[in-house]
Design a protein around this motif. Structure first.
Motif, PDB file in Angstrom:
ATOM      1  N   THR A 286     -14.741  23.631   3.989  1.00  7.23           N
ATOM      2  CA  THR A 286     -14.309  23.197   2.652  1.00  7.23           C
ATOM      3  C   THR A 286     -14.540  24.283   1.611  1.00  7.23           C
ATOM      4  O   THR A 286     -13.729  24.442   0.691  1.00  7.23           O
ATOM      5  CB  THR A 286     -15.023  21.905   2.221  1.00  7.23           C
ATOM      6  OG1 THR A 286     -16.445  22.107   2.273  1.00  7.23           O
ATOM      7  CG2 THR A 286     -14.636  20.748   3.135  1.00  7.23           C
ATOM      8  N   ASN A 287     -15.619  25.045   1.734  1.00 10.15           N
ATOM      9  CA  ASN A 287     -15.886  26.039   0.693  1.00 10.15           C
ATOM     10  C   ASN A 287     -14.967  27.253   0.770  1.00 10.15           C
ATOM     11  O   ASN A 287     -15.003  28.113  -0.103  1.00 10.15           O
ATOM     12  CB  ASN A 287     -17.365  26.458   0.679  1.00 10.15           C
ATOM     13  CG  ASN A 287     -17.799  27.184   1.933  1.00 10.15           C
ATOM     14  OD1 ASN A 287     -16.996  27.499   2.796  1.00 10.15           O
ATOM     15  ND2 ASN A 287     -19.096  27.432   2.029  1.00 10.15           N
TER      16      ASN A 287
ATOM     17  N   GLU B  76      -8.710  19.951 -13.690  1.00  6.87           N
ATOM     18  CA  GLU B  76      -8.176  20.978 -12.795  1.00  6.87           C
ATOM     19  C   GLU B  76      -6.739  21.327 -13.171  1.00  6.87           C
ATOM     20  O   GLU B  76      -6.330  22.495 -13.087  1.00  6.87           O
ATOM     21  CB  GLU B  76      -8.257  20.511 -11.341  1.00  6.87           C
ATOM     22  CG  GLU B  76      -7.944  21.574 -10.309  1.00  6.87           C
ATOM     23  CD  GLU B  76      -9.002  22.665 -10.183  1.00  6.87           C
ATOM     24  OE1 GLU B  76      -8.859  23.521  -9.288  1.00  6.87           O
ATOM     25  OE2 GLU B  76      -9.963  22.691 -10.989  1.00  6.87           O
TER      26      GLU B  76
ATOM     27  N   GLY C 166      -7.476  20.420  -5.590  1.00  9.40           N
ATOM     28  CA  GLY C 166      -6.449  21.451  -5.535  1.00  9.40           C
ATOM     29  C   GLY C 166      -5.214  20.938  -4.825  1.00  9.40           C
ATOM     30  O   GLY C 166      -4.384  20.247  -5.409  1.00  9.40           O
TER      31      GLY C 166
ATOM     32  N   LEU D  47     -11.896  26.038  -1.851  1.00 12.81           N
ATOM     33  CA  LEU D  47     -12.193  25.504  -3.180  1.00 12.81           C
ATOM     34  C   LEU D  47     -11.450  26.277  -4.265  1.00 12.81           C
ATOM     35  O   LEU D  47     -11.377  27.500  -4.253  1.00 12.81           O
ATOM     36  CB  LEU D  47     -13.697  25.552  -3.457  1.00 12.81           C
ATOM     37  CG  LEU D  47     -14.586  24.679  -2.577  1.00 12.81           C
ATOM     38  CD1 LEU D  47     -16.030  24.732  -3.060  1.00 12.81           C
ATOM     39  CD2 LEU D  47     -14.086  23.230  -2.561  1.00 12.81           C
TER      40      LEU D  47
ATOM     41  N   CYS E 272      -5.182  12.605  -1.899  1.00 13.72           N
ATOM     42  CA  CYS E 272      -5.864  13.757  -1.286  1.00 13.72           C
ATOM     43  C   CYS E 272      -6.056  13.580   0.218  1.00 13.72           C
ATOM     44  O   CYS E 272      -5.717  14.466   1.015  1.00 13.72           O
ATOM     45  CB  CYS E 272      -7.192  14.014  -1.989  1.00 13.72           C
ATOM     46  SG  CYS E 272      -8.265  12.565  -2.138  1.00 13.72           S
TER      47      CYS E 272
ATOM     48  N   ARG F 219     -15.548  30.409  -3.364  1.00 14.09           N
ATOM     49  CA  ARG F 219     -16.787  30.107  -2.632  1.00 14.09           C
ATOM     50  C   ARG F 219     -18.004  30.706  -3.322  1.00 14.09           C
ATOM     51  O   ARG F 219     -17.963  31.856  -3.729  1.00 14.09           O
ATOM     52  CB  ARG F 219     -16.678  30.614  -1.200  1.00 14.09           C
ATOM     53  CG  ARG F 219     -17.938  30.369  -0.376  1.00 14.09           C
ATOM     54  CD  ARG F 219     -17.800  30.865   1.037  1.00 14.09           C
ATOM     55  NE  ARG F 219     -19.017  30.664   1.785  1.00 14.09           N
ATOM     56  CZ  ARG F 219     -19.206  31.026   3.034  1.00 14.09           C
ATOM     57  NH1 ARG F 219     -18.225  31.606   3.685  1.00 14.09           N
ATOM     58  NH2 ARG F 219     -20.336  30.811   3.659  1.00 14.09           N
TER      59      ARG F 219
ATOM     60  N   ARG G  17     -16.637  18.610  -4.357  1.00 15.98           N
ATOM     61  CA  ARG G  17     -15.207  18.621  -4.034  1.00 15.98           C
ATOM     62  C   ARG G  17     -14.960  19.189  -2.643  1.00 15.98           C
ATOM     63  O   ARG G  17     -15.762  19.935  -2.103  1.00 15.98           O
ATOM     64  CB  ARG G  17     -14.419  19.403  -5.092  1.00 15.98           C
ATOM     65  CG  ARG G  17     -14.900  20.814  -5.322  1.00 15.98           C
ATOM     66  CD  ARG G  17     -14.410  21.380  -6.641  1.00 15.98           C
ATOM     67  NE  ARG G  17     -12.986  21.707  -6.633  1.00 15.98           N
ATOM     68  CZ  ARG G  17     -12.335  22.181  -7.711  1.00 15.98           C
ATOM     69  NH1 ARG G  17     -12.960  22.340  -8.854  1.00 15.98           N
ATOM     70  NH2 ARG G  17     -11.054  22.473  -7.635  1.00 15.98           N
ATOM     71  N   GLY G  18     -13.808  18.816  -2.096  1.00 18.38           N
ATOM     72  CA  GLY G  18     -13.426  19.260  -0.761  1.00 18.38           C
ATOM     73  C   GLY G  18     -13.229  18.086   0.179  1.00 18.38           C
ATOM     74  O   GLY G  18     -13.845  17.029   0.007  1.00 18.38           O
TER      75      GLY G  18
ATOM     76  N   GLY H 131      -9.898  31.826  -3.166  1.00 19.62           N
ATOM     77  CA  GLY H 131     -10.930  30.789  -3.225  1.00 19.62           C
ATOM     78  C   GLY H 131     -12.107  31.203  -4.109  1.00 19.62           C
ATOM     79  O   GLY H 131     -12.233  32.367  -4.503  1.00 19.62           O
TER      80      GLY H 131
ATOM     81  N   ASP I  29      -9.050  21.373  -0.693  1.00 20.33           N
ATOM     82  CA  ASP I  29      -9.761  21.006  -1.915  1.00 20.33           C
ATOM     83  C   ASP I  29      -9.090  19.733  -2.438  1.00 20.33           C
ATOM     84  O   ASP I  29      -7.898  19.747  -2.742  1.00 20.33           O
ATOM     85  CB  ASP I  29      -9.647  22.128  -2.942  1.00 20.33           C
ATOM     86  CG  ASP I  29     -10.422  21.851  -4.226  1.00 20.33           C
ATOM     87  OD1 ASP I  29     -10.820  20.688  -4.460  1.00 20.33           O
ATOM     88  OD2 ASP I  29     -10.608  22.787  -5.023  1.00 20.33           O
ATOM     89  N   ASN I  30      -9.853  18.657  -2.535  1.00 22.56           N
ATOM     90  CA  ASN I  30      -9.242  17.396  -2.980  1.00 22.56           C
ATOM     91  C   ASN I  30      -8.701  17.474  -4.404  1.00 22.56           C
ATOM     92  O   ASN I  30      -7.790  16.734  -4.774  1.00 22.56           O
ATOM     93  CB  ASN I  30     -10.243  16.233  -2.873  1.00 22.56           C
ATOM     94  CG  ASN I  30     -11.468  16.424  -3.735  1.00 22.56           C
ATOM     95  OD1 ASN I  30     -12.267  17.326  -3.486  1.00 22.56           O
ATOM     96  ND2 ASN I  30     -11.642  15.588  -4.735  1.00 22.56           N
TER      97      ASN I  30
END
Length: 337
Positions: free
Chosen positions: A276-277, A15, A308, A280, A143, A337, A232-233, A335, A305-306
């Motif tokens: 969460t979405n 990332e 991000g 992302l 996170c 999504r 993720r999230g 995002g 986002d974990n």
């Protein structure tokens, strides 16, 4: 500015590469990995087509010392070993845990092994920007710690700070890329499970540490993490006992005022819940609050986002400040999504 990334084969490292490749002020000059040295970058990060034909380099101190700033995204205990060999002039943002805790006894309790000391804790919404700007070394938060601390901070002086209860779910990338039976698809799909149950999660002391530092009060949290069947999230649900009775509207004003100048934290309109979405691929933080008047507790729901805001995005946010750039340089992303 010349940038190095160590631990680039991991999820957070990938990332970092994605975000840095589009950064207006940073140029990636070193991409290092230990066990994956010599392997194609796109073999592990097929989404990063901009790195087609490039390979992970073996970690080389001489090459890192030619960088202006280095990101280290390594398992705890590994960053300190490498960083001790780097030139003092090189700025460093560490995404690992090695330099987050100021209390050695807490390190011994939750991590173990050699204690490396502490650096400036880089949670820009809660840490003085000038402190980050003046620092050559910054420890980027975990996170879960990011989502939970941001949830509680605006009301830390209006709640019983020793009665904070958290249940938070995270995607599987939060556990890293090392192969584990409990993380394979057939174990994770259609399944929810708690883990590190009973107050033993390693992010607990850093959450208490940052909240104590901004409130000058003792802080205790009861934290139960949940593994969610998604890559993720993080969705954190936080509740805390209010010291005095108040209204939901007054609480909303507290949060709106607290994050009024934030580039990334948003208090959603009433009736809209964090998802969460919706965050992302970004450093955005979606937050909603409610007052449970039956038990006089505030409830905060927060999504990040974990990888991000919980990792790479926040590390770059810190690097921007350290390099006197706009806090959101390279991070003004919608995002995915």
């Amino acid at each position: 500015m010349k940038i190095g990334v160590v631990g680039a084969s991991g999820y957070a490292g990938g990332e970092l590469l994605r975000l840095l490749s589009e950064h207006p002020n940073f140029e990636i000059s070193f991409i290092g990995a230990h066990t994956n040295a010599g392997e194609s970058i796109t073999a592990l990060h097929p989404q990063l087509i901009q790195f087609e034909g490039q390979q992970f380099s073996a970690v080389n101190v001489d090459d890192l010392n030619k960088c202006d700033l280095v990101f280290t995204a390594l398992p705890h205990g590994e960053s300190a070993k490498l960083i001790s060999q780097l030139n003092e002039k090189v700025k460093i943002v560490d995404l690992g845990a090695d330099y987050r805790l100021t209390d050695k006894t807490q390190w011994d309790k939750y991590y173990g092994g050699s204690y490396a000391g502490s650096w400036t804790y880089g949670l820009p919404e809660l840490t003085d920007h000038q402190l980050i700007t003046k620092s050559k070394h910054v420890a980027s938060p975990g996170c879960y710690a990011t989502a939970i601390a941001l949830s509680v901070a605006p009301v830390i002086n209006q709640i019983d700070s020793e009665d904070i209860v958290v249940v938070a779910a995270s995607g599987t990338t939060g556990a890293g890329r090392t192969a584990k039976v409990n993380l394979i698809g057939s174990e994770v799909m259609n399944n929810l499970t708690s883990y590190k149950f009973g107050g033993v999660h390693q992010h607990t002391p850093e959450i208490e540490q940052i909240l104590s530092s901004i409130s000058n009060k003792s802080v205790k949290i009861s934290f139960t993490p949940i593994l969610a069947p998604m890559p993720r999230g993080i969705l954190a649900t936080v509740t805390a006992k209010l010291i005095t009775a108040t209204s939901a509207q007054k609480l909303r004003t507290v949060y709106s005022d607290f994050y009024d100048k934030s580039k990334f934290v948003s208090l959603l309109t009433e009736g809209q819940m964090p998802m969460t979405n919706s965050v992302l691929g970004t450093s955005n933080v979606s937050m909603q609050i409610a007052l449970d008047s039956h038990v006089n507790r505030i409830i905060i729901s927060t999504a990040i986002d974990n990888l991000g805001k919980g990792a790479a995005g926040q590390a770059i946010q810190n690097a921007n400040l350290m390099c006197n750039l706009a806090e959101d340089a390279g991070l003004k992303l919608a995002g995915v999504r």
